[in-house]
Design a protein around this motif. Structure first.
Motif, PDB file in Angstrom:
ATOM      1  N   LEU A  83       0.832  -1.197   0.000  1.00 39.42           N
ATOM      2  CA  LEU A  83       0.000   0.000   0.000  1.00 39.42           C
ATOM      3  C   LEU A  83       0.864   1.242   0.000  1.00 39.42           C
ATOM      4  CD1 LEU A  83      -2.900  -0.377   2.555  1.00 39.42           C
ATOM      5  CD2 LEU A  83      -3.075   0.054   0.126  1.00 39.42           C
ATOM      6  N   SER A  84       0.495   2.203  -0.832  1.00 40.20           N
ATOM      7  CA  SER A  84       1.153   3.494  -0.754  1.00 40.20           C
ATOM      8  C   SER A  84       0.743   4.068   0.596  1.00 40.20           C
ATOM      9  CB  SER A  84       0.693   4.403  -1.884  1.00 40.20           C
ATOM     10  OG  SER A  84      -0.692   4.634  -1.801  1.00 40.20           O
ATOM     11  N   SER A  85       1.520   4.971   1.131  1.00 47.38           N
ATOM     12  CA  SER A  85       1.246   5.443   2.481  1.00 47.38           C
ATOM     13  C   SER A  85      -0.200   5.848   2.637  1.00 47.38           C
ATOM     14  CB  SER A  85       2.120   6.633   2.832  1.00 47.38           C
ATOM     15  OG  SER A  85       3.326   6.167   3.349  1.00 47.38           O
ATOM     16  N   TRP A  86      -0.713   6.535   1.596  1.00 51.99           N
ATOM     17  CA  TRP A  86      -2.034   7.049   1.879  1.00 51.99           C
ATOM     18  C   TRP A  86      -2.701   7.522   0.603  1.00 51.99           C
ATOM     19  CZ3 TRP A  86      -6.410   9.102   3.270  1.00 51.99           C
ATOM     20  CH2 TRP A  86      -6.689  10.438   3.012  1.00 51.99           C
ATOM     21  N   SER A  87      -3.920   7.082   0.388  1.00 51.54           N
ATOM     22  CA  SER A  87      -4.711   7.510  -0.756  1.00 51.54           C
ATOM     23  C   SER A  87      -6.151   7.615  -0.283  1.00 51.54           C
ATOM     24  CB  SER A  87      -4.584   6.485  -1.885  1.00 51.54           C
ATOM     25  OG  SER A  87      -5.773   6.414  -2.647  1.00 51.54           O
ATOM     26  N   ALA A  88      -6.744   8.774  -0.486  1.00 50.77           N
ATOM     27  CA  ALA A  88      -8.126   8.998  -0.039  1.00 50.77           C
ATOM     28  C   ALA A  88      -9.064   7.980  -0.685  1.00 50.77           C
ATOM     29  CB  ALA A  88      -8.562  10.418  -0.389  1.00 50.77           C
ATOM     30  N   THR A  89      -8.809   7.666  -1.962  1.00 44.79           N
ATOM     31  CA  THR A  89      -9.679   6.737  -2.688  1.00 44.79           C
ATOM     32  C   THR A  89      -9.607   5.342  -2.101  1.00 44.79           C
ATOM     33  OG1 THR A  89      -9.241   8.032  -4.674  1.00 44.79           O
ATOM     34  CG2 THR A  89     -10.283   5.893  -4.989  1.00 44.79           C
ATOM     35  N   TRP A  90      -8.379   4.863  -1.830  1.00 45.40           N
ATOM     36  CA  TRP A  90      -8.238   3.520  -1.267  1.00 45.40           C
ATOM     37  C   TRP A  90      -8.776   3.452   0.159  1.00 45.40           C
ATOM     38  CZ3 TRP A  90      -8.180  -0.450  -4.127  1.00 45.40           C
ATOM     39  CH2 TRP A  90      -7.515  -0.446  -5.372  1.00 45.40           C
ATOM     40  N   LEU A  91      -8.589   4.542   0.928  1.00 44.78           N
ATOM     41  CA  LEU A  91      -9.134   4.541   2.289  1.00 44.78           C
ATOM     42  C   LEU A  91     -10.665   4.408   2.239  1.00 44.78           C
ATOM     43  CD1 LEU A  91      -8.760   4.705   5.330  1.00 44.78           C
ATOM     44  CD2 LEU A  91      -8.727   7.189   5.159  1.00 44.78           C
ATOM     45  N   VAL A 122       1.575   1.330 -13.433  1.00 43.18           N
ATOM     46  CA  VAL A 122       0.361   0.600 -13.072  1.00 43.18           C
ATOM     47  C   VAL A 122      -0.015  -0.305 -14.245  1.00 43.18           C
ATOM     48  CG1 VAL A 122      -0.466   2.478 -11.609  1.00 43.18           C
ATOM     49  CG2 VAL A 122      -1.265   2.339 -13.950  1.00 43.18           C
ATOM     50  N   ASN A 123      -0.632  -1.460 -13.943  1.00 42.53           N
ATOM     51  CA  ASN A 123      -1.139  -2.301 -15.034  1.00 42.53           C
ATOM     52  C   ASN A 123      -2.620  -2.658 -14.856  1.00 42.53           C
ATOM     53  OD1 ASN A 123      -0.795  -4.247 -13.054  1.00 42.53           O
ATOM     54  ND2 ASN A 123       0.817  -5.362 -14.123  1.00 42.53           N
ATOM     55  N   VAL A 124      -3.228  -2.133 -13.789  1.00 37.19           N
ATOM     56  CA  VAL A 124      -4.685  -2.180 -13.640  1.00 37.19           C
ATOM     57  C   VAL A 124      -5.091  -0.773 -13.243  1.00 37.19           C
ATOM     58  CG1 VAL A 124      -6.639  -3.126 -12.343  1.00 37.19           C
ATOM     59  CG2 VAL A 124      -4.670  -4.598 -12.852  1.00 37.19           C
ATOM     60  N   LEU A 184       8.717  -0.879  -7.477  1.00 29.63           N
ATOM     61  CA  LEU A 184       7.303  -0.588  -7.707  1.00 29.63           C
ATOM     62  C   LEU A 184       6.828  -1.202  -9.014  1.00 29.63           C
ATOM     63  CD1 LEU A 184       7.163   3.176  -6.645  1.00 29.63           C
ATOM     64  CD2 LEU A 184       6.086   1.251  -5.457  1.00 29.63           C
ATOM     65  N   ARG A 185       7.683  -1.129 -10.037  1.00 33.59           N
ATOM     66  CA  ARG A 185       7.272  -1.612 -11.356  1.00 33.59           C
ATOM     67  C   ARG A 185       7.470  -3.113 -11.526  1.00 33.59           C
ATOM     68  NH1 ARG A 185       9.225   2.879 -15.649  1.00 33.59           N
ATOM     69  NH2 ARG A 185      11.255   2.571 -14.668  1.00 33.59           N
ATOM     70  N   ALA A 186       8.087  -3.763 -10.506  1.00 33.14           N
ATOM     71  CA  ALA A 186       8.278  -5.215 -10.576  1.00 33.14           C
ATOM     72  C   ALA A 186       7.116  -5.975  -9.919  1.00 33.14           C
ATOM     73  CB  ALA A 186       9.592  -5.588  -9.889  1.00 33.14           C
ATOM     74  N   VAL A 187       6.243  -5.271  -9.215  1.00 31.43           N
ATOM     75  CA  VAL A 187       5.098  -5.930  -8.569  1.00 31.43           C
ATOM     76  C   VAL A 187       4.185  -6.483  -9.671  1.00 31.43           C
ATOM     77  CG1 VAL A 187       3.037  -5.553  -7.144  1.00 31.43           C
ATOM     78  CG2 VAL A 187       5.205  -4.429  -6.534  1.00 31.43           C
ATOM     79  N   PRO A 188       3.786  -7.771  -9.570  1.00 32.65           N
ATOM     80  CA  PRO A 188       2.990  -8.359 -10.665  1.00 32.65           C
ATOM     81  C   PRO A 188       1.688  -7.608 -10.978  1.00 32.65           C
ATOM     82  CG  PRO A 188       3.801 -10.084  -9.195  1.00 32.65           C
ATOM     83  CD  PRO A 188       4.167  -8.784  -8.560  1.00 32.65           C
ATOM     84  N   ARG A 189       0.911  -7.278  -9.936  1.00 38.70           N
ATOM     85  CA  ARG A 189      -0.359  -6.587 -10.183  1.00 38.70           C
ATOM     86  C   ARG A 189      -0.292  -5.220  -9.521  1.00 38.70           C
ATOM     87  NH1 ARG A 189      -6.093  -8.457  -8.408  1.00 38.70           N
ATOM     88  NH2 ARG A 189      -4.963  -9.987  -7.176  1.00 38.70           N
ATOM     89  N   ARG A 190      -0.298  -4.178 -10.349  1.00 38.86           N
ATOM     90  CA  ARG A 190      -0.110  -2.804  -9.880  1.00 38.86           C
ATOM     91  C   ARG A 190      -1.396  -2.024 -10.141  1.00 38.86           C
ATOM     92  NH1 ARG A 190       3.817  -4.572 -13.047  1.00 38.86           N
ATOM     93  NH2 ARG A 190       3.564  -3.154 -14.808  1.00 38.86           N
ATOM     94  N   VAL A 191      -2.185  -1.859  -9.103  1.00 36.09           N
ATOM     95  CA  VAL A 191      -3.533  -1.314  -9.257  1.00 36.09           C
ATOM     96  C   VAL A 191      -3.591   0.134  -8.792  1.00 36.09           C
ATOM     97  CG1 VAL A 191      -5.978  -1.717  -8.774  1.00 36.09           C
ATOM     98  CG2 VAL A 191      -4.351  -3.629  -8.621  1.00 36.09           C
ATOM     99  N   LEU A 227      -1.590  -1.410  -4.232  1.00 36.04           N
ATOM    100  CA  LEU A 227      -2.734  -0.507  -4.360  1.00 36.04           C
ATOM    101  C   LEU A 227      -2.202   0.901  -4.186  1.00 36.04           C
ATOM    102  CD1 LEU A 227      -5.214  -2.416  -1.975  1.00 36.04           C
ATOM    103  CD2 LEU A 227      -4.724  -2.861  -4.395  1.00 36.04           C
ATOM    104  N   VAL A 228      -2.242   1.672  -5.249  1.00 33.97           N
ATOM    105  CA  VAL A 228      -1.602   2.991  -5.215  1.00 33.97           C
ATOM    106  C   VAL A 228      -2.538   4.076  -5.743  1.00 33.97           C
ATOM    107  CG1 VAL A 228       0.683   1.953  -5.528  1.00 33.97           C
ATOM    108  CG2 VAL A 228      -0.571   2.792  -7.541  1.00 33.97           C
ATOM    109  N   GLY A 229      -2.185   5.290  -5.412  1.00 30.40           N
ATOM    110  CA  GLY A 229      -2.833   6.451  -6.029  1.00 30.40           C
ATOM    111  C   GLY A 229      -1.866   6.999  -7.063  1.00 30.40           C
ATOM    112  N   ILE A 230      -2.359   7.908  -7.900  1.00 29.62           N
ATOM    113  CA  ILE A 230      -1.480   8.596  -8.849  1.00 29.62           C
ATOM    114  C   ILE A 230      -1.559  10.074  -8.496  1.00 29.62           C
ATOM    115  CG2 ILE A 230      -1.096   9.205 -11.279  1.00 29.62           C
ATOM    116  CD1 ILE A 230      -2.440   6.519 -12.025  1.00 29.62           C
ATOM    117  N   GLY A 231      -0.410  10.631  -8.130  1.00 30.99           N
ATOM    118  CA  GLY A 231      -0.386  12.051  -7.777  1.00 30.99           C
ATOM    119  C   GLY A 231      -0.101  12.880  -9.010  1.00 30.99           C
TER     120      GLY A 231
END
Length: 233
Positions: free
Chosen positions: A31-39, A217-219, A189-196, A125-129
């Motif tokens: 998990l990225s430190s913090w994303s309003a959407t994921w929270l 990201v790939n999803v 970050l880019r080696a993680v199989p599923r990057r959402v 599970l990440v956000g895009i800033g």
């Protein structure tokens, strides 16, 4: 504005559904430190009946002011409980005063333990800033200074995933700022199989495009306008 709030609500609901349907067991979630959407997504997700993940790992250190820290901790804690996973928190701040301080911290045993877990992450599970200074500074509290934003902008940065900035084509942008960060590297970050990523809204179009082009990201869970803009070339 109102449109952005509606997009955010729709994104978090779609993100919750995505997790409910795709977490089937054995995943190590980053998990990225913090994303309003994921929270928001994780707050509305019912707990799984079985254990669907082994660990939830924080991908980089705490950011900005304590209020942001509390949200990051809550996000990881909630997801770990819902999935039956062990929560692993990043034991340090993300951004240090200097590159040498960042190097020293990376040698710390507790930080090293977490960094050693990064290659085991199977889904992130990440956000895009987006690099719109006001928004970036607002989102991250005190962590990114005006000088950092000016340097990153001059270097061609359009956005970030987990505070690793990239240009319009998705190529990583090297900067003093980057050298002061402790956490998952661009390569990790880019080696993680599923990057959402869950991200949308007009203000983020350039950042979302860069994240997709650079395979950060790939999803992508996004809104229809952003999707059309991406497909439109």
């Amino acid at each position: 504005g109102k449109a952005d709030a509606e997009i955010d609500a729709a994104l978090s609901s779609a993100a919750a559904t995505y997790l409910e349907t795709t977490l089937t067991g054995g995943d190590v979630i980053g998990l990225s430190s913090w994303s309003a959407t994921w929270l928001a997504a994780i707050e509305q997700m019912p707990a799984f009946r079985t254990c669907v993940a082994t660990r939830v790992v924080q991908l980089f250190g705490g950011v900005g002011h304590p209020g942001v820290q509390v949200k990051a901790t809550r996000l990881i804690d909630l997801l770990a409980r819902a999935t039956g996973a062990e929560a692993v928190f990043f034991p340090s701040p993300a951004v240090l005063g200097s590159a040498s301080a960042a190097e020293q911290l990376a040698d710390d045993a507790s930080v090293q333990r977490l960094l050693d877990l990064l290659p085991t992450v199977t889904i992130s599970l990440v956000g895009i800033g987006s690099l719109k200074p006001s928004a970036l500074l607002r989102e991250s509290g005190s962590m990114t200074t005006e000088a950092d934003v000016a340097e990153l902008t001059a270097a061609g940065a359009v956005g970030d995933v987990c505070l690793r900035f990239f240009d319009a084509q998705g190529a990583p942008v090297a900067s003093d700022y980057d050298a002061r960060l402790v956490g998952a590297s661009a390569e990790q970050l880019r080696a993680v199989p599923r990057r959402v990523a869950a991200a949308g809204g007009r203000r983020k179009h350039a950042a979302i495009r860069g994240a997709v082009l650079g395979k950060w990201v790939n999803v992508l869970i996004t809104d229809v306008h952003s999707a059309r803009a991406l497909l439109g070339g």
